[in-house]
Design an enzyme around this catalytic site. Structure first.
Site, PDB file in Angstrom:
ATOM      1  N   SER A 268       0.842  -1.203   0.000  1.00  0.00           N
ATOM      2  CA  SER A 268       0.000   0.000   0.000  1.00  0.00           C
ATOM      3  C   SER A 268       0.869   1.241   0.000  1.00  0.00           C
ATOM      4  O   SER A 268       1.882   1.316   0.689  1.00  0.00           O
ATOM      5  CB  SER A 268      -0.899   0.009   1.232  1.00  0.00           C
ATOM      6  OG  SER A 268      -0.115  -0.074   2.390  1.00  0.00           O
ATOM      7  N   GLU A 275       6.477   8.852   0.323  1.00  0.00           N
ATOM      8  CA  GLU A 275       6.939   7.491   0.066  1.00  0.00           C
ATOM      9  C   GLU A 275       7.478   7.471  -1.368  1.00  0.00           C
ATOM     10  O   GLU A 275       6.742   7.159  -2.296  1.00  0.00           O
ATOM     11  CB  GLU A 275       5.776   6.501   0.229  1.00  0.00           C
ATOM     12  CG  GLU A 275       5.198   6.524   1.624  1.00  0.00           C
ATOM     13  CD  GLU A 275       3.794   5.927   1.744  1.00  0.00           C
ATOM     14  OE1 GLU A 275       3.463   5.468   2.831  1.00  0.00           O
ATOM     15  OE2 GLU A 275       3.038   5.917   0.761  1.00  0.00           O
ATOM     16  N   ASP A 304      -3.209   4.968  -3.077  1.00  0.00           N
ATOM     17  CA  ASP A 304      -4.259   5.877  -2.622  1.00  0.00           C
ATOM     18  C   ASP A 304      -4.017   7.307  -3.090  1.00  0.00           C
ATOM     19  O   ASP A 304      -4.896   8.148  -2.971  1.00  0.00           O
ATOM     20  CB  ASP A 304      -4.353   5.849  -1.086  1.00  0.00           C
ATOM     21  CG  ASP A 304      -5.439   4.905  -0.610  1.00  0.00           C
ATOM     22  OD1 ASP A 304      -6.158   4.345  -1.471  1.00  0.00           O
ATOM     23  OD2 ASP A 304      -5.582   4.715   0.609  1.00  0.00           O
ATOM     24  N   LYS A 445      -8.867   5.073   5.098  1.00  0.00           N
ATOM     25  CA  LYS A 445      -7.399   5.012   5.004  1.00  0.00           C
ATOM     26  C   LYS A 445      -6.862   3.657   4.551  1.00  0.00           C
ATOM     27  O   LYS A 445      -7.348   3.082   3.584  1.00  0.00           O
ATOM     28  CB  LYS A 445      -6.799   5.402   6.346  1.00  0.00           C
ATOM     29  CG  LYS A 445      -7.210   6.799   6.781  1.00  0.00           C
ATOM     30  CD  LYS A 445      -6.120   7.452   7.589  1.00  0.00           C
ATOM     31  CE  LYS A 445      -6.308   8.938   7.706  1.00  0.00           C
ATOM     32  NZ  LYS A 445      -7.451   9.349   8.536  1.00  0.00           N
ATOM     33  N   LYS A 446      -5.855   3.185   5.281  1.00  0.00           N
ATOM     34  CA  LYS A 446      -5.165   1.976   4.829  1.00  0.00           C
ATOM     35  C   LYS A 446      -6.103   0.760   4.832  1.00  0.00           C
ATOM     36  O   LYS A 446      -6.062  -0.066   3.923  1.00  0.00           O
ATOM     37  CB  LYS A 446      -3.976   1.716   5.749  1.00  0.00           C
ATOM     38  CG  LYS A 446      -3.201   0.499   5.390  1.00  0.00           C
ATOM     39  CD  LYS A 446      -2.079   0.281   6.391  1.00  0.00           C
ATOM     40  CE  LYS A 446      -1.397  -1.038   6.141  1.00  0.00           C
ATOM     41  NZ  LYS A 446      -0.442  -1.369   7.194  1.00  0.00           N
ATOM     42  N   ASP A 685      -4.634  -2.344  12.334  1.00  0.00           N
ATOM     43  CA  ASP A 685      -3.951  -3.632  12.453  1.00  0.00           C
ATOM     44  C   ASP A 685      -4.323  -4.352  13.758  1.00  0.00           C
ATOM     45  O   ASP A 685      -4.705  -5.522  13.732  1.00  0.00           O
ATOM     46  CB  ASP A 685      -2.431  -3.455  12.335  1.00  0.00           C
ATOM     47  CG  ASP A 685      -1.906  -2.229  13.055  1.00  0.00           C
ATOM     48  OD1 ASP A 685      -2.698  -1.589  13.772  1.00  0.00           O
ATOM     49  OD2 ASP A 685      -0.718  -1.917  12.921  1.00  0.00           O
TER      50      ASP A 685
HETATM   51  O1  LIG Z   1      -4.932   6.443   3.327  1.00  0.00           O
HETATM   52  C1  LIG Z   1      -3.960   5.709   3.476  1.00  0.00           C
HETATM   53  C2  LIG Z   1      -3.022   5.868   4.524  1.00  0.00           C
HETATM   54  C3  LIG Z   1      -1.944   5.012   4.619  1.00  0.00           C
HETATM   55  N1  LIG Z   1      -1.780   4.030   3.698  1.00  0.00           N
HETATM   56  C4  LIG Z   1      -0.610   3.120   3.804  1.00  0.00           C
HETATM   57  O2  LIG Z   1      -0.521   2.591   5.087  1.00  0.00           O
HETATM   58  C5  LIG Z   1       0.815   2.279   5.390  1.00  0.00           C
HETATM   59  C6  LIG Z   1       1.182   2.717   6.788  1.00  0.00           C
HETATM   60  O3  LIG Z   1       1.059   4.089   6.918  1.00  0.00           O
HETATM   61  P1  LIG Z   1       2.207   4.999   7.579  1.00  0.00           P
HETATM   62  O4  LIG Z   1       1.752   6.390   7.488  1.00  0.00           O
HETATM   63  O5  LIG Z   1       3.513   4.622   7.017  1.00  0.00           O
HETATM   64  O6  LIG Z   1       2.117   4.573   9.091  1.00  0.00           O
HETATM   65  P2  LIG Z   1       3.269   3.993  10.056  1.00  0.00           P
HETATM   66  O7  LIG Z   1       3.035   4.553  11.415  1.00  0.00           O
HETATM   67  O8  LIG Z   1       4.618   4.116   9.512  1.00  0.00           O
HETATM   68  O9  LIG Z   1       2.831   2.465  10.030  1.00  0.00           O
HETATM   69  C7  LIG Z   1       2.743   1.604  11.115  1.00  0.00           C
HETATM   70  O10 LIG Z   1       1.536   1.781  11.841  1.00  0.00           O
HETATM   71  C8  LIG Z   1       0.331   1.623  11.058  1.00  0.00           C
HETATM   72  C9  LIG Z   1      -0.851   1.836  11.981  1.00  0.00           C
HETATM   73  O11 LIG Z   1      -0.809   0.982  13.050  1.00  0.00           O
HETATM   74  C10 LIG Z   1       0.312   0.262  10.403  1.00  0.00           C
HETATM   75  O12 LIG Z   1      -0.815   0.162   9.580  1.00  0.00           O
HETATM   76  C11 LIG Z   1       1.561   0.081   9.577  1.00  0.00           C
HETATM   77  O13 LIG Z   1       1.583  -1.150   8.938  1.00  0.00           O
HETATM   78  C12 LIG Z   1       2.767   0.229  10.487  1.00  0.00           C
HETATM   79  O14 LIG Z   1       3.960   0.066   9.748  1.00  0.00           O
HETATM   80  C13 LIG Z   1       1.680   2.915   4.315  1.00  0.00           C
HETATM   81  O15 LIG Z   1       2.126   1.911   3.436  1.00  0.00           O
HETATM   82  C14 LIG Z   1       0.703   3.822   3.603  1.00  0.00           C
HETATM   83  O16 LIG Z   1       1.016   3.924   2.262  1.00  0.00           O
HETATM   84  C15 LIG Z   1      -2.684   3.864   2.673  1.00  0.00           C
HETATM   85  O17 LIG Z   1      -2.538   2.997   1.828  1.00  0.00           O
HETATM   86  N2  LIG Z   1      -3.756   4.700   2.581  1.00  0.00           N
END
Ligand SMILES: O=c1ccn([C@@H]2O[C@H](COP(=O)(O)OP(=O)(O)O[C@H]3O[C@H](CO)[C@@H](O)[C@H](O)[C@H]3O)[C@@H](O)[C@H]2O)c(=O)[nH]1
Ligand SMILES: [Mn+2]
Length: 796
Positions: A268, A275, A304, A445-446, A685
């Site tokens: 994602s 990124e 996204d 979001k994710k 998660d």
């Molecule tokens: O609208 C969105 C927002 C985020 N993401 C993806 O979600 C992932 C995690 O987002 P990030 O902003 O990098 O959050 P982090 O805090 O670095 O991530 C940690 O914390 C998140 C929330 O607990 C988990 O989902 C992740 O897997 C974990 O690595 C990335 O690949 C983003 O590209 C999307 O695809 N769409």
């Protein structure tokens, strides 16, 4: 009216380091020129094509041409548009200020062979023509040689091999009691001391400062409670060991096609500025080069940000993968993300590396440097968004021009034998997906992105297992999928496992880990402890799921018949057999299920399953629709035999994909509530893993010696604080929701100690309040002249 994006203000995705080394210049134009000179067969993006094609040109004219030789060559004047409609940009090379006409749309690389962009909703190429071409190609394809050299073990003799192939694929390795017992003793001691401490505190109130005493005791009780929550799930940690050779013996028999399960990989991404495309490219390359049968892997990238930059970078990545993948497989190199591979220093003399390898490695390094230059060029060009937005060569606008309001996109970049690597082998599928976005919709979001991928992949490949990685977490161990399969495909234990979680490891963290990115206590102690109870929590990345568990079904119960009547997966078994006979085992099971009190979390699942068995076929469609939505293709996929390969009509499937990607698809369904990644928290998660454990599933923590995945962690304080704050907010959201582990999901499959650890997960941010108060108490003591413990010790 299309939105106006000012190219001057558009932040540029960070340039990658290292590409200047070989070319001796930091300048994009000259990098580009020198790489052209070296590789005449490469089709390069915009700059050259601009000069050649005035129709697609950028139409940029120079405002202050002092020394306009190069720029006039590259940027042609557009006479049709008044200059006050032009936007100003700084020339990346000379630094002079340029004008260009923002009203012109500009196609993505028009010089490249269009077939390289793959096939999908963003393709402009005539679909029928493409399909015929592919079919012709498919006929020519010889069988693929993948899988033969996957495991390096000696071919001693067959008999021990047979015996070995029947053995378990993994085992628990007990932690030596000499290590764990001292820890347990300390915990017991502390518990005893804690008991004495509270005995004293409660029986000795401070009468002249009652409020001070009471506040402090309440805070202390809270600290003790949260300490207990934190310690108890660590009581019985375990470690695991996998046997990849046995896995291979069992599922990759000589002379037969490999029987390893298929797996869909979800990557994602959201913002190409945060990124950068090169990071995504490295992650994707490490996945495409994975040590696993190629036709069993499909890589889906969810964008996204709907960025044409990401899409373009992926097509470039796919081109480079044709060279990179055979190189990785031939020399069995690790890691298979080129940036990190080439960052390793090899001492050729000491390690006595074969000269041919040295030569090929050098050549590949050069290729990679050129690839980086091309990615940089794509990045540089992406900053100049014309007002009309990006367009496709046939004139249609790029769907993602408005990030918040666009149609869904699916593009199969490699797939169906469309792209072969340079050694003549197939490459795994690479599919670009960007779900529909409309204003006023909650996109979750994710979690929403991953659910969209879950549905799309069900239609296209429907692998029984799903790996989820963040775009900045590359595969550091090419055998990671095999490691996971040692658990998920275990004939005895596998069926109850919903996911295999790998620890998060990070690159580029300073020696002292000042922001505690490594999270050693969590990843090396807590998670092992949880593995000894019901399994680690899901941490958002580096996790291989069972698709069936993601659909919100319960774990198989102990009463399940030991052998399956057909080669399919639990629950859908009877449905997909299409058999009307009710075998006695199934009847017994039904009766048993009626007796079992309906589990809180899975009432609907049970209803669906029981109904499904009684009337199979046809499946009670309305219930299915209420649960999964109205896509026929998706509903059919949930009943499909997961062991089968995918055969589908590309044209029809793409329409189905667009349907399941639409933002209204999840309305009035169970998506995000019972099915897929669960909504309602930014830490989706924890919630998703929690729901699975409530359904009675078990998860497994897998720590191969070579870390399976490695990611990038925030290395500045602001980012780290934001991240920690986001996680804390996510926990608070869960705490305040109906999914709070304190009251959710009793009488279901969640074990008490596992519940304690989830309670710990959602309760920890609240500790900040008593902590703050407790820290302020001494100040109050000073001000009031009173103290929170009695000043005279009790007479003994
Ligand atoms: O609208 C969105 C927002 C985020 N993401 C993806 O979600 C992932 C995690 O987002 P990030 O902003 O990098 O959050 P982090 O805090 O670095 O991530 C940690 O914390 C998140 C929330 O607990 C988990 O989902 C992740 O897997 C974990 O690595 C990335 O690949 C983003 O590209 C999307 O695809 N769409
Ligand atoms: Mn991240």
């Amino acid at each position: 009216m299309p939105s106006v994006q000012d190219p001057v203000q558009t932040p540029q995705s960070p340039r990658v380091h290292g590409d200047e080394e070989e070319e001796g210049s930091d300048d994009i134009e000259s990098e580009f020129a020198s790489s052209i000179a070296g590789r005449s067969n490469i089709v390069h993006p915009y700059r050259v094509s601009v000069a050649e094609s005035s129709i697609n040109s950028w139409d940029i004219d120079s405002v202050s041409i002092t020394n306009s030789g190069a720029s006039v060559h590259f940027y042609e004047e557009h006479v049709g548009t008044p200059t006050n409609h032009h936007a100003l940009v700084v020339h990346p090379n000379t630094g002079e200020i340029m004008r260009y006409n923002p009203l012109q749309t500009r196609p993505i690389n028009p010089n490249r062979d269009l077939a390289l962009y793959g096939y999908g909703s963003v393709a402009w190429k005539n679909r029928v023509e493409w399909k015929t071409k592919q079919q012709n190609k498919m006929q020519k394809v010889s069988s693929d040689g993948e899988g033969s050299d996957l495991n390096d073990f000696d071919s001693d003799c067959d008999i021990p091999r047979c015996a070995e192939s029947k053995q378990q694929l993994s085992r628990k390795v007990p932690i030596p009691s000499s290590k764990i017992n001292p820890y347990r003793i300390v915990i017991s001691l502390r518990l005893a001391i804690l008991g004495l401490f509270f005995h004293y505190r409660i029986l000795n109130p401070v009468h002249d400062a009652h409020w001070l005493w009471l506040t402090s005791v309440i805070c202390e009780i809270w600290f003790a409670f949260s300490w207990i929550l934190d310690q108890f799930p660590k009581w019985h940690p375990i470690q695991r060991e996998t046997y990849l050779d046995r896995l291979s013996l069992r599922y990759e028999k000589e002379g037969k096609p490999p029987e390893l399960a298929r797996i869909d990989v979800f990557v994602s991404t959201v913002d190409p500025m945060k990124e950068p495309p090169l990071i995504i490219a490295n992650t994707v390359l490490s996945i495409l080069a994975v040590d696993y049968p190629v036709d069993k892997v499909c890589c889906y990238v969810s964008d996204d940000g709907a960025a044409m930059l990401t899409f373009e970078a992926l097509t470039e990545t796919c081109l480079f993968a044709r060279k990179w993948v055979p190189f990785c497989k031939k020399h069995k190199i690790e890691p298979r993300a080129p940036e990190w591979y080439f960052a390793q220093k090899i001492d050729y003399l000491r390690e006595k590396v074969h000269p041919e390898f040295v030569r090929e490695r050098r050549a590949m390094k050069r290729e990679y440097e050129e690839f980086k230059v091309r990615i940089n060029t794509v990045v540089a060009n992406s900053c100049k968004v014309p007002e009309g937005g990006w367009s496709l060569p046939e004139g249609a606008p790029w769907h993602g021009n408005n990030v918040r309001d666009h149609a869904g996109m699916v593009q199969v970049i490699t797939g169906n034998d469309c792209v072969m690597d340079d050694a003549g082998n197939k490459l795994p599928w690479l599919v670009y997906v960007s779900r529909e976005k409309r204003p006023g919709h909650d996109h979750h979001k994710k979690a929403g992105a991953l659910n969209a991928l879950l549905r799309t992949s069900a239609i296209l490949s429907n692998a029984p297992f799903v790996l989820n990685v963040d775009c900045d977490h590359y595969m550091n161990n090419s055998k990671a999928l095999r490691e996971a399969m040692c658990f998920l495909m275990d004939p005895v234990l596998g069926e109850k496992i919903c996911y295999v979680q790998f620890p998060q490891r990070f690159d580029g963290i300073d020696q002292h880990d000042r922001y505690s990115n490594h999270n050693v206590v969590f990843f090396d102690i807590n998670m092992k402890g949880l593995d000894g109870i019901q399994g680690p929590i899901y941490v958002g990345t580096g996790c291989v799921f069972r698709r069936h568990a993601l659909y919100g079904y319960d774990a198989p119960t102990a009463t399940k018949p030991p052998s399956k009547t057909c080669n399919c997966w639990p629950k859908s078994c009877c449905l997909c057999c299409g058999s009307k006979r009710k075998c006695s085992k199934a009847k017994k099971k039904q009766e048993h299920q009626k007796k079992v009190k309906c589990r809180n979390a899975s009432k609907q699942v049970h209803a669906l399953e029981v109904a499904g068995r009684e009337t199979a076929p046809p499946v009670p469609r309305e219930k299915f629709e209420k649960r999964f939505g109205q896509s026929d293709a998706f509903l059919a996929s949930t009943l499909q035999d997961n062991g089968e390969g995918c055969h589908f009509d590309m044209l029809k499937s793409l329409d189905d994909c667009i349907h399941v990607l639409s933002c209204g698809y999840e309305n009035k369904t169970q998506w995000g509530k019972e099915v897929g990644w669960i909504y309602g928290s930014v830490t989706e998660d924890i919630l998703t893993g929690f729901k699975m454990h409530c359904h009675g599933w078990r998860s497994v923590y897998c720590m191969p010696k070579r870390p399976a995945f490695k990611g990038s962690a925030p290395i500045n304080l602001t980012d780290r604080l934001h991240q920690v704050l986001r996680w804390a907010l996510g926990s608070v959201e869960i705490f305040l929701s109906k999914h709070c582990p304190i009251w959710y999901g009793y009488r279901c499959g969640l074990k008490p100690l596992e519940r304690l650890s989830y309670i710990n997960c959602v309760i920890y941010p609240w500790t900040s309040i008593p902590l703050l108060i407790y820290c302020a108490l001494p100040a109050f003591c000073l001000l009031s002249g009173k103290f929170m413990v009695p000043e005279q010790l009790p007479a003994s």
